[in-house]
Design a protein around this motif. Structure first.
Motif, PDB file in Angstrom:
ATOM      1  N   ALA A   7     -11.650  13.053  10.339  1.00 47.92           N
ATOM      2  CA  ALA A   7     -11.062  12.021   9.501  1.00 47.92           C
ATOM      3  C   ALA A   7     -10.771  12.505   8.085  1.00 47.92           C
ATOM      4  O   ALA A   7      -9.755  12.141   7.488  1.00 47.92           O
ATOM      5  CB  ALA A   7     -11.978  10.804   9.464  1.00 47.92           C
ATOM      6  N   VAL A   8     -11.650  13.333   7.533  1.00 51.98           N
ATOM      7  CA  VAL A   8     -11.440  13.836   6.175  1.00 51.98           C
ATOM      8  C   VAL A   8     -10.162  14.669   6.109  1.00 51.98           C
ATOM      9  O   VAL A   8      -9.333  14.504   5.201  1.00 51.98           O
ATOM     10  CB  VAL A   8     -12.650  14.654   5.695  1.00 51.98           C
ATOM     11  N   LYS A   9      -9.989  15.555   7.071  1.00 46.07           N
ATOM     12  CA  LYS A   9      -8.782  16.389   7.100  1.00 46.07           C
ATOM     13  C   LYS A   9      -7.521  15.552   7.286  1.00 46.07           C
ATOM     14  O   LYS A   9      -6.476  15.838   6.683  1.00 46.07           O
ATOM     15  CB  LYS A   9      -8.892  17.423   8.218  1.00 46.07           C
ATOM     16  N   GLU A  10      -7.615  14.510   8.106  1.00 45.28           N
ATOM     17  CA  GLU A  10      -6.431  13.685   8.356  1.00 45.28           C
ATOM     18  C   GLU A  10      -6.079  12.822   7.141  1.00 45.28           C
ATOM     19  O   GLU A  10      -4.900  12.645   6.826  1.00 45.28           O
ATOM     20  CB  GLU A  10      -6.648  12.816   9.595  1.00 45.28           C
ATOM     21  N   VAL A  11      -7.088  12.293   6.456  1.00 42.34           N
ATOM     22  CA  VAL A  11      -6.805  11.542   5.226  1.00 42.34           C
ATOM     23  C   VAL A  11      -6.159  12.464   4.199  1.00 42.34           C
ATOM     24  O   VAL A  11      -5.195  12.089   3.511  1.00 42.34           O
ATOM     25  CB  VAL A  11      -8.086  10.894   4.668  1.00 42.34           C
ATOM     26  N   ALA A  12      -6.675  13.692   4.093  1.00 37.64           N
ATOM     27  CA  ALA A  12      -6.086  14.669   3.170  1.00 37.64           C
ATOM     28  C   ALA A  12      -4.612  14.924   3.518  1.00 37.64           C
ATOM     29  O   ALA A  12      -3.766  15.040   2.618  1.00 37.64           O
ATOM     30  CB  ALA A  12      -6.874  15.976   3.210  1.00 37.64           C
ATOM     31  N   LYS A  13      -4.287  14.988   4.806  1.00 35.41           N
ATOM     32  CA  LYS A  13      -2.902  15.181   5.239  1.00 35.41           C
ATOM     33  C   LYS A  13      -2.024  14.004   4.817  1.00 35.41           C
ATOM     34  O   LYS A  13      -0.886  14.176   4.370  1.00 35.41           O
ATOM     35  CB  LYS A  13      -2.844  15.364   6.754  1.00 35.41           C
ATOM     36  N   CYS A  14      -2.571  12.785   4.946  1.00 36.81           N
ATOM     37  CA  CYS A  14      -1.816  11.600   4.546  1.00 36.81           C
ATOM     38  C   CYS A  14      -1.556  11.603   3.040  1.00 36.81           C
ATOM     39  O   CYS A  14      -0.455  11.270   2.585  1.00 36.81           O
ATOM     40  CB  CYS A  14      -2.576  10.329   4.938  1.00 36.81           C
ATOM     41  N   VAL A  15      -2.576  11.953   2.261  1.00 34.49           N
ATOM     42  CA  VAL A  15      -2.416  12.017   0.810  1.00 34.49           C
ATOM     43  C   VAL A  15      -1.341  13.043   0.441  1.00 34.49           C
ATOM     44  O   VAL A  15      -0.471  12.783  -0.407  1.00 34.49           O
ATOM     45  CB  VAL A  15      -3.754  12.365   0.123  1.00 34.49           C
ATOM     46  N   GLU A  16      -1.390  14.197   1.080  1.00 35.07           N
ATOM     47  CA  GLU A  16      -0.404  15.244   0.793  1.00 35.07           C
ATOM     48  C   GLU A  16       0.999  14.808   1.210  1.00 35.07           C
ATOM     49  O   GLU A  16       1.982  15.101   0.523  1.00 35.07           O
ATOM     50  CB  GLU A  16      -0.798  16.526   1.517  1.00 35.07           C
ATOM     51  N   TYR A  17       1.104  14.094   2.327  1.00 28.01           N
ATOM     52  CA  TYR A  17       2.396  13.594   2.795  1.00 28.01           C
ATOM     53  C   TYR A  17       2.979  12.627   1.762  1.00 28.01           C
ATOM     54  O   TYR A  17       4.171  12.690   1.423  1.00 28.01           O
ATOM     55  CB  TYR A  17       2.230  12.905   4.143  1.00 28.01           C
ATOM     56  N   ALA A  18       2.117  11.721   1.259  1.00 28.37           N
ATOM     57  CA  ALA A  18       2.570  10.766   0.250  1.00 28.37           C
ATOM     58  C   ALA A  18       3.027  11.501  -1.013  1.00 28.37           C
ATOM     59  O   ALA A  18       4.043  11.136  -1.627  1.00 28.37           O
ATOM     60  CB  ALA A  18       1.438   9.793  -0.097  1.00 28.37           C
ATOM     61  N   LYS A  19       2.291  12.530  -1.398  1.00 30.30           N
ATOM     62  CA  LYS A  19       2.655  13.316  -2.580  1.00 30.30           C
ATOM     63  C   LYS A  19       4.062  13.897  -2.434  1.00 30.30           C
ATOM     64  O   LYS A  19       4.884  13.814  -3.363  1.00 30.30           O
ATOM     65  CB  LYS A  19       1.643  14.431  -2.793  1.00 30.30           C
ATOM     66  N   LYS A  20       4.343  14.459  -1.270  1.00 24.97           N
ATOM     67  CA  LYS A  20       5.659  15.065  -1.054  1.00 24.97           C
ATOM     68  C   LYS A  20       6.769  14.025  -1.127  1.00 24.97           C
ATOM     69  O   LYS A  20       7.858  14.280  -1.654  1.00 24.97           O
ATOM     70  CB  LYS A  20       5.678  15.779   0.300  1.00 24.97           C
ATOM     71  N   LEU A  21       6.508  12.832  -0.580  1.00 30.70           N
ATOM     72  CA  LEU A  21       7.523  11.781  -0.628  1.00 30.70           C
ATOM     73  C   LEU A  21       7.785  11.292  -2.044  1.00 30.70           C
ATOM     74  O   LEU A  21       8.893  10.860  -2.364  1.00 30.70           O
ATOM     75  CB  LEU A  21       7.077  10.590   0.234  1.00 30.70           C
ATOM     76  N   LEU A  22       6.791  11.391  -2.903  1.00 24.23           N
ATOM     77  CA  LEU A  22       6.907  10.873  -4.259  1.00 24.23           C
ATOM     78  C   LEU A  22       7.489  11.878  -5.249  1.00 24.23           C
ATOM     79  O   LEU A  22       8.132  11.488  -6.233  1.00 24.23           O
ATOM     80  CB  LEU A  22       5.542  10.399  -4.766  1.00 24.23           C
ATOM     81  N   ILE A  23       7.278  13.166  -4.999  1.00 17.61           N
ATOM     82  CA  ILE A  23       7.705  14.149  -5.997  1.00 17.61           C
ATOM     83  C   ILE A  23       8.927  14.938  -5.559  1.00 17.61           C
ATOM     84  O   ILE A  23       9.406  15.792  -6.303  1.00 17.61           O
ATOM     85  CB  ILE A  23       6.569  15.114  -6.366  1.00 17.61           C
ATOM     86  N   GLU A  24       9.442  14.661  -4.374  1.00 23.67           N
ATOM     87  CA  GLU A  24      10.617  15.424  -3.925  1.00 23.67           C
ATOM     88  C   GLU A  24      11.870  14.998  -4.666  1.00 23.67           C
ATOM     89  O   GLU A  24      11.966  13.899  -5.193  1.00 23.67           O
ATOM     90  CB  GLU A  24      10.806  15.231  -2.421  1.00 23.67           C
TER      91      GLU A  24
END
Length: 333
Positions: A316-333
């Motif tokens: 779960a920790v790794k998957e939450v980290a993936k979601c956070v990183e995904y959101a980051k990419k959507l926001l800063i692209e």
């Protein structure tokens, strides 16, 4: 005698300098410790600690989960915090339901035990000090993590007013501005909670699953300025019918000032199976939602709620980290 006094003064000064250096060193290393940062382009990405339910934890383990997942803001579930604060342990341990099945029905004896236990919990909540909740806030704040919402099981129709107010006081002690719960079916309950929210200056965020519609929250919002929306964008999409990507975005824009937090997950429409998928594979308009929050400078957090199946070899920790990183990419692209 003068020489002895001189030696004693030197010894005292040496000890004081060493102690001071130790304190400075401790503060120095604390400052260097990596801190999570999940606010991107002005949008706060958070997580509900329910996301870590597959990994049993206490409050300190939970803190480390957040650091490892790069989560700097939280909707905190009740159990870890209340256990830390000394809540009585339940005499009945049901455990998780079997895969694909239901928990076994409780026996009459177990029901009686739970009823007695609930009375003890109500008494504990009515009298417990807020000191431990303040400790939790300080622990998390020191690590760079804020708590914006608290979700104890204390806001139901069978909970006393004292329990409800306890939950709100605990939320404030944790640094949260809102409490959250599932949407009540009785408007008398939303009126009661809204009134107690106004009394305690704490927002009450109502969460919906696939019963969500554009008008579901209207009565509660009219009842009190402290009644608010804990929107779940994924469940909204999975409801189908009149709920579409376009209506979801319009709803967020229309109700943004009454949304205190928004759960984010990637679900599919009923036509596509209403599944709960890894981010980027479903029908929730993740990019459009986050970009809307960025453009309009909305202040409510977007909360990762991990509900898709954790892939083999991950956690779960790794998957939450993936979601956070995904959101980051959507926001800063």
């Amino acid at each position: 005698m003068k020489q002895m006094n001189y030696i004693m003064r030197r010894s005292f000064l040496s000890i004081a300098l060493l102690l001071g250096a130790g304190i400075m060193t401790s503060n120095y290393w604390d400052a260097l410790a990596p801190k999570p940062k999940s606010k991107f382009a002005g949008v706060q990405i958070g997580a509900i600690t329910y996301s870590f339910r597959s990994m049993p934890h206490d409050i300190d383990q939970l803190l480390q989960f957040c650091i490892d997942a790069n989560v700097s803001a939280l909707e905190l579930m009740g159990d870890p915090a209340e256990t830390y604060a000394g809540k009585p342990a339940s005499p009945v341990r049901m455990g998780p339901p079997p895969a694909g099945g239901q928990r076994p029905q409780m026996t009459d004896e177990q029901r009686a035990q739970i009823a007695e236990y609930n009375k003890k919990v109500a008494e504990w909540r009515a009298t417990v000090s807020m000191d431990k909740f303040v400790e939790i806030r300080k622990k998390f704040n020191k690590a760079g993590i804020t708590i914006y919402a608290f979700k104890p099981n204390a806001f139901g129709p069978n909970n006393t007013d004292a329990e409800v107010e306890y939950g709100m006081r605990a939320a404030k002690a944790l640094g949260a501005t809102s409490v959250t719960l599932e949407m009540p079916t009785d408007s008398k309950q939303t009126q009661r909670l809204g009134d107690l929210g106004a009394k305690n200056k704490v927002y009450v965020g109502y969460h919906a699953h696939t019963q969500a519609t554009d008008v579901l929250w209207d009565e509660a919002l009219r009842q009190s300025p402290y009644n608010s929306i804990n929107l779940d964008a994924g469940h909204y999409i999975a409801a189908g019918g009149k709920n579409t990507k376009e209506t979801l975005l319009a709803f967020i824009e229309a109700k943004h000032d009454r949304i205190t937090s928004m759960h984010v997950k990637d679900r599919t429409t009923p036509e596509h199976g209403a599944g709960n998928l890894e981010w980027g594979k479903g029908d929730t308009p993740l990019k459009e939602m986050l970009q809307l929050m960025k453009t309009k400078k909305y202040k409510f957090p977007a909360t990762v709620e991990l509900e898709y199946t954790v892939p083999e070899g991950s956690n779960a920790v790794k998957e939450v980290a993936k979601c956070v990183e995904y959101a980051k990419k959507l926001l800063i692209e």
